[in-house]
Scaffold this motif. Sequence first.
Motif, PDB file in Angstrom:
ATOM      1  N   THR A 111       0.848  -1.194   0.000  1.00 46.22           N
ATOM      2  CA  THR A 111       0.000   0.000   0.000  1.00 46.22           C
ATOM      3  C   THR A 111       0.883   1.244   0.000  1.00 46.22           C
ATOM      4  OG1 THR A 111      -0.149   0.126   2.420  1.00 46.22           O
ATOM      5  CG2 THR A 111      -1.815  -1.212   1.286  1.00 46.22           C
ATOM      6  N   ASP A 112       0.284   2.364  -0.388  1.00 47.42           N
ATOM      7  CA  ASP A 112       1.081   3.595  -0.440  1.00 47.42           C
ATOM      8  C   ASP A 112       0.490   4.731   0.379  1.00 47.42           C
ATOM      9  OD1 ASP A 112      -1.121   4.316  -1.982  1.00 47.42           O
ATOM     10  OD2 ASP A 112       0.086   5.335  -3.506  1.00 47.42           O
ATOM     11  N   MET A 113      -0.672   4.496   0.989  1.00 42.26           N
ATOM     12  CA  MET A 113      -1.342   5.553   1.725  1.00 42.26           C
ATOM     13  C   MET A 113      -2.332   4.922   2.699  1.00 42.26           C
ATOM     14  SD  MET A 113      -3.859   8.451   0.106  1.00 42.26           S
ATOM     15  CE  MET A 113      -2.917   9.943   0.112  1.00 42.26           C
ATOM     16  N   ALA A 114      -2.595   5.589   3.789  1.00 42.12           N
ATOM     17  CA  ALA A 114      -3.639   5.186   4.725  1.00 42.12           C
ATOM     18  C   ALA A 114      -4.403   6.445   5.110  1.00 42.12           C
ATOM     19  CB  ALA A 114      -3.036   4.524   5.956  1.00 42.12           C
ATOM     20  N   ALA A 115      -5.710   6.307   5.321  1.00 44.40           N
ATOM     21  CA  ALA A 115      -6.521   7.478   5.644  1.00 44.40           C
ATOM     22  C   ALA A 115      -7.833   7.042   6.300  1.00 44.40           C
ATOM     23  CB  ALA A 115      -6.828   8.277   4.372  1.00 44.40           C
ATOM     24  N   TRP A 116      -8.398   7.966   7.055  1.00 45.58           N
ATOM     25  CA  TRP A 116      -9.719   7.793   7.651  1.00 45.58           C
ATOM     26  C   TRP A 116     -10.754   8.325   6.670  1.00 45.58           C
ATOM     27  CZ3 TRP A 116     -10.413   5.074  12.017  1.00 45.58           C
ATOM     28  CH2 TRP A 116      -9.314   4.887  12.852  1.00 45.58           C
ATOM     29  N   HIS A 117     -11.855   7.592   6.526  1.00 43.31           N
ATOM     30  CA  HIS A 117     -12.935   7.993   5.617  1.00 43.31           C
ATOM     31  C   HIS A 117     -14.258   7.944   6.368  1.00 43.31           C
ATOM     32  CE1 HIS A 117     -10.423   7.699   1.990  1.00 43.31           C
ATOM     33  NE2 HIS A 117      -9.851   6.702   2.614  1.00 43.31           N
ATOM     34  N   PRO A 118     -15.108   8.982   6.219  1.00 39.21           N
ATOM     35  CA  PRO A 118     -16.426   8.926   6.852  1.00 39.21           C
ATOM     36  C   PRO A 118     -17.181   7.677   6.384  1.00 39.21           C
ATOM     37  CG  PRO A 118     -15.989  11.114   5.968  1.00 39.21           C
ATOM     38  CD  PRO A 118     -14.892  10.225   5.474  1.00 39.21           C
ATOM     39  N   LEU A 119     -17.835   7.000   7.317  1.00 43.72           N
ATOM     40  CA  LEU A 119     -18.556   5.780   6.963  1.00 43.72           C
ATOM     41  C   LEU A 119     -19.550   6.001   5.834  1.00 43.72           C
ATOM     42  CD1 LEU A 119     -19.134   4.249  10.501  1.00 43.72           C
ATOM     43  CD2 LEU A 119     -17.863   3.194   8.617  1.00 43.72           C
ATOM     44  N   ASP A 120     -20.228   7.136   5.844  1.00 41.56           N
ATOM     45  CA  ASP A 120     -21.227   7.381   4.801  1.00 41.56           C
ATOM     46  C   ASP A 120     -20.617   7.735   3.451  1.00 41.56           C
ATOM     47  OD1 ASP A 120     -20.384   9.941   5.436  1.00 41.56           O
ATOM     48  OD2 ASP A 120     -22.364  10.690   5.976  1.00 41.56           O
ATOM     49  N   ALA A 121     -19.308   7.914   3.368  1.00 44.10           N
ATOM     50  CA  ALA A 121     -18.641   8.214   2.093  1.00 44.10           C
ATOM     51  C   ALA A 121     -17.912   7.008   1.512  1.00 44.10           C
ATOM     52  CB  ALA A 121     -17.658   9.372   2.282  1.00 44.10           C
ATOM     53  N   VAL A 122     -17.829   5.918   2.264  1.00 46.26           N
ATOM     54  CA  VAL A 122     -17.081   4.745   1.790  1.00 46.26           C
ATOM     55  C   VAL A 122     -17.665   4.227   0.481  1.00 46.26           C
ATOM     56  CG1 VAL A 122     -16.489   2.340   2.324  1.00 46.26           C
ATOM     57  CG2 VAL A 122     -16.202   4.123   4.059  1.00 46.26           C
ATOM     58  N   ALA A 123     -18.978   4.251   0.338  1.00 45.67           N
ATOM     59  CA  ALA A 123     -19.621   3.733  -0.876  1.00 45.67           C
ATOM     60  C   ALA A 123     -19.212   4.500  -2.132  1.00 45.67           C
ATOM     61  CB  ALA A 123     -21.138   3.761  -0.719  1.00 45.67           C
ATOM     62  N   THR A 124     -18.687   5.706  -1.982  1.00 44.58           N
ATOM     63  CA  THR A 124     -18.280   6.500  -3.150  1.00 44.58           C
ATOM     64  C   THR A 124     -16.832   6.235  -3.549  1.00 44.58           C
ATOM     65  OG1 THR A 124     -17.517   8.406  -1.865  1.00 44.58           O
ATOM     66  CG2 THR A 124     -19.882   8.337  -2.443  1.00 44.58           C
TER      67      THR A 124
END
Length: 152
Positions: A111-124
């Motif tokens: 992998t080259d990056m890690a990040a937090w994503h809002p649960l409601d935005a994961v589908a996008t």
Amino acid sequence: MRKNLRVAAYAICVRDGQLLLARSPASHGGFEWVLPGGGMEHGEDPYDTVVREVEEETGYLVEPTGLLGVDSSRRVVPDRFGRSVDHHGVRLVYEARITGGDLRYESHGSTDMAAWHPLDAVATLTRVSLVDKGLSLWRERPAAGRIQSAGT
């Protein structure tokens, strides 16, 4: 036909309504988001695998708090010489909480990056199917530890 079995362990880390994901190069070009985790080494316990892999890919130290379930996939893929390989992947999905470390990117890894994503935005996001399966396990917490898909 050659057979290949790969056992891996992954983490669902949710904090403040956000999911921790890692970014990996996609086979078709571009990138896709994946759950932090990866393949077990020979003799390694899956619990230790998920702890090691999350730290390698994200910089975070985690404590797995529960085994959410197991996902199994099987497909025929070409090997590097063009021959067919019957690949069976067994993926253990743990719920985990962050206990230390700092967010950082993996260098010279898968992998080259890690990040937090809002649960409601994961589908996008462009993501592998295990992200959705892992979130379903996390939300539904099925007693049998597996999500029934259509046709099974």
